[in-house]
Scaffold this active site. Structure first.
Site, PDB file in Angstrom:
ATOM      1  N   LYS A  36      -0.159  51.094   5.436  1.00  0.00           N
ATOM      2  CA  LYS A  36       0.179  52.211   4.549  1.00  0.00           C
ATOM      3  C   LYS A  36       0.382  51.774   3.099  1.00  0.00           C
ATOM      4  CE  LYS A  36       5.186  52.228   5.465  1.00  0.00           C
ATOM      5  NZ  LYS A  36       5.612  51.877   4.112  1.00  0.00           N
ATOM      6  N   THR A  37       0.983  50.592   2.881  1.00  0.00           N
ATOM      7  CA  THR A  37       1.193  50.133   1.506  1.00  0.00           C
ATOM      8  C   THR A  37      -0.149  49.896   0.822  1.00  0.00           C
ATOM      9  OG1 THR A  37       3.276  49.079   2.169  1.00  0.00           O
ATOM     10  CG2 THR A  37       2.343  48.424   0.054  1.00  0.00           C
ATOM     11  N   ASP A 221       6.649  57.330  -0.411  1.00  0.00           N
ATOM     12  CA  ASP A 221       6.539  56.518   0.804  1.00  0.00           C
ATOM     13  C   ASP A 221       7.743  56.778   1.707  1.00  0.00           C
ATOM     14  OD1 ASP A 221       5.606  54.661   2.586  1.00  0.00           O
ATOM     15  OD2 ASP A 221       6.214  52.907   1.418  1.00  0.00           O
ATOM     16  N   GLU A 222       7.619  56.453   2.993  1.00  0.00           N
ATOM     17  CA  GLU A 222       8.706  56.591   3.990  1.00  0.00           C
ATOM     18  C   GLU A 222       9.325  57.995   3.934  1.00  0.00           C
ATOM     19  OE1 GLU A 222       8.983  54.400   6.119  1.00  0.00           O
ATOM     20  OE2 GLU A 222       8.701  52.385   5.322  1.00  0.00           O
ATOM     21  N   GLN A 252       8.943  57.077  13.416  1.00  0.00           N
ATOM     22  CA  GLN A 252       9.847  56.010  12.979  1.00  0.00           C
ATOM     23  C   GLN A 252      11.035  56.561  12.203  1.00  0.00           C
ATOM     24  OE1 GLN A 252       8.118  52.054  11.882  1.00  0.00           O
ATOM     25  NE2 GLN A 252       6.194  53.181  11.726  1.00  0.00           N
ATOM     26  N   ARG A 613       7.409  46.085  16.546  1.00  0.00           N
ATOM     27  CA  ARG A 613       7.653  44.906  15.690  1.00  0.00           C
ATOM     28  C   ARG A 613       6.890  43.695  16.213  1.00  0.00           C
ATOM     29  NH1 ARG A 613       8.022  47.382  11.902  1.00  0.00           N
ATOM     30  NH2 ARG A 613       7.554  49.088  13.321  1.00  0.00           N
TER      31      ARG A 613
END
Length: 734
Positions: A36-37, A221-222, A252, A613
């Site tokens: 995503k970044t 973002d987020e 998330q 993770r």
């Protein structure tokens, strides 16, 4: 054309679509490990280079300063410094602070307004307490600060609150007075930054026009972590003209306890029906087996926009599921697996142990220490170095050694007892002058009437309290001593007043300290332990205190260490080897979430975050018996285990491998674990406050027996400590 190709060459089809879309409103549902970044950075580059927007038109929001710095660095590397200059890239707090500096006059702020942190907030609220003659022992300044911040995050001013109880009436009054002082002195807390900016845009048309004209491209973002006031601010900044791209993952969303609202993604779709949804589902981090488990688990949630992660990296190893005999066995298994990984060439730092609650780290730390494995607590500190643990141990040390000045300093005014710094400076001065301990200096000052009546009273009450506690604990084993110290000293009540998850975590750590002491007591009571220097035999108490001191020492400062952290802390990180421990109902999901559908779904999202993770190997574990809150409990396996794909699991237990035919046991808890249900909680437990019609209010400090023979030892406020038979006492639980 060449530039266009270079901007898009490292992106897959969905990422390219997100970076180049011409839709005004776009949601990028970015799954874990989907890049995503990279998409955000390439989107900004595309807008500036291909679409010819000025760098000043970019308003990009991230949720941490670290993420903002990373994004700025990557944008500059991609487009060059000349394109980057003028962009607004930062956190909500950083960018709103910048806006308020530009328009301080319109925001009715002095040009040199000051930001204040949480500690400053609490200090200011305590000042208001003193002015209003509010008892700090009854009302918590920290709790009040948390209340004020929570209201601001909802966009609510003091005058808009409709109090639901006397406590909120009090908090509303404090909120009003607090804001009056802040406005007068030009103070802004962090929640005020966003609320004040939102109010400015609502009130001042010229400032709003400036923002609409300048910020043509808004990227956030987020987004699943945004709260109510942040969403309103976005709406104001967007107007009717801005291009908006929000990136998030509703699977998330794990921070509702600090105000985050996962529903903001759906709300955006409702408010902007023409929104384009782009799903990033190709995962570049994990193996297929790990992703299959994550997908199957999160599919059980009903409130989600939906996506399915996949990878080209192959199946990978099966997920290892270990059923330990008890929590010690579980911890030893994890330690042995880490040793094995290290022997096979993996770094220790490639291994992460994730747990639901901080209190779980203690048994893991002890086991890693005994195994000689280096470790560090990510985003936290070692168990025996935690504030609440050190405080309880300081009381224990001081009870048995009045000359321990370090323990005296820690205990004398915590919880606060109104013993001021002037009094303590006098105590220190007398101790130094006569070469005596601080305790003896207190006695000297009291006996010689060298202090004011109020100062003498404060010191006398503390010394009397310590003597009272000593009388109660002297003949008890160390774990019972600690339990009584925590309750009788006021430590328990102090942390019960601390709001939110932090206060709950401190209480859990204190309970775990008692469990640690009991475990140590039973393992050491028949063992003679000698002082390493003198060879003199140590008592169990001395051995335990020595152990806690040694365990909290800094290990060799190695960069290569096993990483221990809560599941919440793990978000945004990744490791080759991930161990998720304590997968039992009541632990994970935690007990408070079991009967609440929304909370249970968030717990499942937390499990999803933990699973994703892992890059190469994932190990899940549980214990048949776990020592919790000073007693052994048999918990059901976590319901999340029954939601994982059986074929992806390699299940073993302390008894050996679990046969394929037995794997469905996890789908029927009552059948597979008929005797593992918790005992019925009748409400009578250590630390519980009760009311007796004759003796008044008291606190349960000891429980003995079961059923009709159950007795409770209660420390009454005005009548001292008494044993009562629960069935006959007619107590009211408070």
């Amino acid at each position: 054309m060449e530039m266009n190709k270079s901007l898009l060459k490292d992106l897959n089809a969905e990422q390219q679509n997100a970076a180049t879309t011409d839709n005004q409103y776009t949601i990028v549902l970015a799954g874990a490990g989907s890049g995503k970044t990279r998409v955000l950075v390439h989107r900004i580059a595309w807008l500036c280079i291909e679409k010819q927007y000025s760098s000043g038109s970019i308003f990009a929001v991230t949720f941490t300063n670290k993420a903002a710095a990373e994004m700025q660095e990557r944008i500059q590397a991609l487009v060059g410094e000349s394109y980057f200059n003028g962009m607004w890239v930062g956190t909500f707090h950083g960018l709103t602070h910048r806006l308020l500096r530009m328009f301080s006059e319109q925001a009715k702020l002095p040009p040199n307004f000051q930001l204040i942190d949480t500690e400053d907030q609490v200090r200011l609220i305590k000042r208001i307490f003193r002015e209003l003659k509010i008892d700090e022992k009854q009302w918590s300044a920290k709790q009040c600060a948390a209340f004020i911040s929570a209201q601001k995050e909802k966009g609510i001013r003091a005058e808009d609150i409709v109090p639901e109880d006397p406590k909120q009436v009090m908090w509303q009054t404090i909120y009003h007075d607090y804001q009056v002082i802040c406005d007068k002195l030009g103070y802004l807390d962090f929640s005020e930054l966003i609320l004040r900016t939102y109010e400015l845009l609502c009130r001042d048309e010229e400032v709003l026009k400036y923002c609409h004209h300048r910020f043509c491209n808004i990227l956030i973002d987020e987004f699943q972590d945004t709260n109510k006031i942040q969403y309103r601010l976005l709406q104001k900044l967007t107007g009717n003209t801005a291009n908006v791209m929000i990136v998030g993952d509703d699977d998330q969303s794990i921070y509702s306890w600090r105000g985050a609202n996962a529903d903001n993604l759906q709300l955006f779709i409702n408010d902007y029906p023409e929104t384009e949804i782009i799903r990033l589902e190709q995962n570049y981090r994990s193996t297929s087996n790990i992703l299959d488990a994550a997908n199957k688990l999160i599919a059980q949630n009903t409130k989600r926009l939906g996506k399915n992660l996949w990878t080209e990296s192959g199946d990978g190893e099966q997920i290892l599921l270990y059923v330990g005999y008890n929590d010690v066995d579980e911890a030893r298994f994890v330690a042995n697996q880490i040793k094995k990984r290290h022997q096979e060439g993996d770094n220790y730092s490639s291994c992460a142990i994730l747990y639901r609650s901080n209190m779980q780290s203690r048994i893991l730390e002890d086991t890693l220490l005994q195994a000689g494995l280096p470790y560090q607590i990510y985003g936290s500190i070692r168990f025996y170095e935690r504030q609440e643990v050190k405080l309880a141990l300081a009381y224990l040390r001081l009870l048995h050694d009045h000359n321990n000045d370090m323990a005296f300093e820690a205990a004398i005014n915590t919880p606060t007892r109104g013993i001021g710094s002037i009094t303590l400076d006098r105590v220190r001065s007398v101790a130094k002058q006569h070469g005596i301990s601080l305790w003896d200096a207190c006695l000297t000052l009291i006996q010689t009437n060298a202090l004011s009546e109020r100062q003498c009273l404060g010191l006398s009450r503390f010394l009397d309290l310590m003597e009272f506690i000593f009388d109660k604990v002297e003949s008890q084993p160390i774990y019972k001593q600690l339990d009584l110290i925590i309750k009788l000293s006021g430590i328990l009540q102090m942390y019960e007043q601390e709001p939110g998850i932090k206060g709950q975590s401190r209480l859990e750590n204190l309970e775990e300290l008692v469990s640690a002491a009991e475990q140590f007591y039973h393992s050491a009571e028949n063992t003679v332990i000698e002082d390493s220097k003198t060879g003199k035999p140590l008592t169990v108490l001395e051995s335990f205190l020595a152990y806690t001191s040694l365990e909290s020492r800094d290990l060799v400062n190695e960069q290569d260490s096993v990483q221990l952290m809560t599941l919440h802390s793990a978000k945004g990180l990744e490791f080759d080897n991930v161990f998720i421990v304590g997968l039992e109902d009541g632990i994970f999901p935690d007990q408070r979430s079991a009967q609440d559908v929304e909370k249970l779904e968030e717990e499942r999202r937390l499990a999803y975050v933990g699973i994703t993770r892992a890059r190469k190997r994932l190990t899940l574990s549980l214990a048949e018996i776990r020592r919790l809150y000073g007693r052994e409990e048999r918990n059901l396996p976590s319901r999340f285990l029954s939601e994982l794909p059986v074929d992806a699991l390699n299940q073993i237990s302390h008894r050996g491998a679990i046969k394929s035919s037995d794997r469905n046991e996890y789908r029927d808890y009552k059948k597979a674990y008929p005797k593992k249900a918790r005992q019925i909680d009748d409400g009578y437990k250590l630390g519980r406050k009760v009311l007796h019609n004759r003796f008044g209010e008291g606190t349960i400090v000891c429980i003995d027996g079961e059923g009709e023979h159950k007795r409770a030892q209660i420390a009454f406020v005005n009548e001292g400590v008494k044993w009562l038979v629960v069935k006959l006492a007619n107590l009211t639980l408070l």
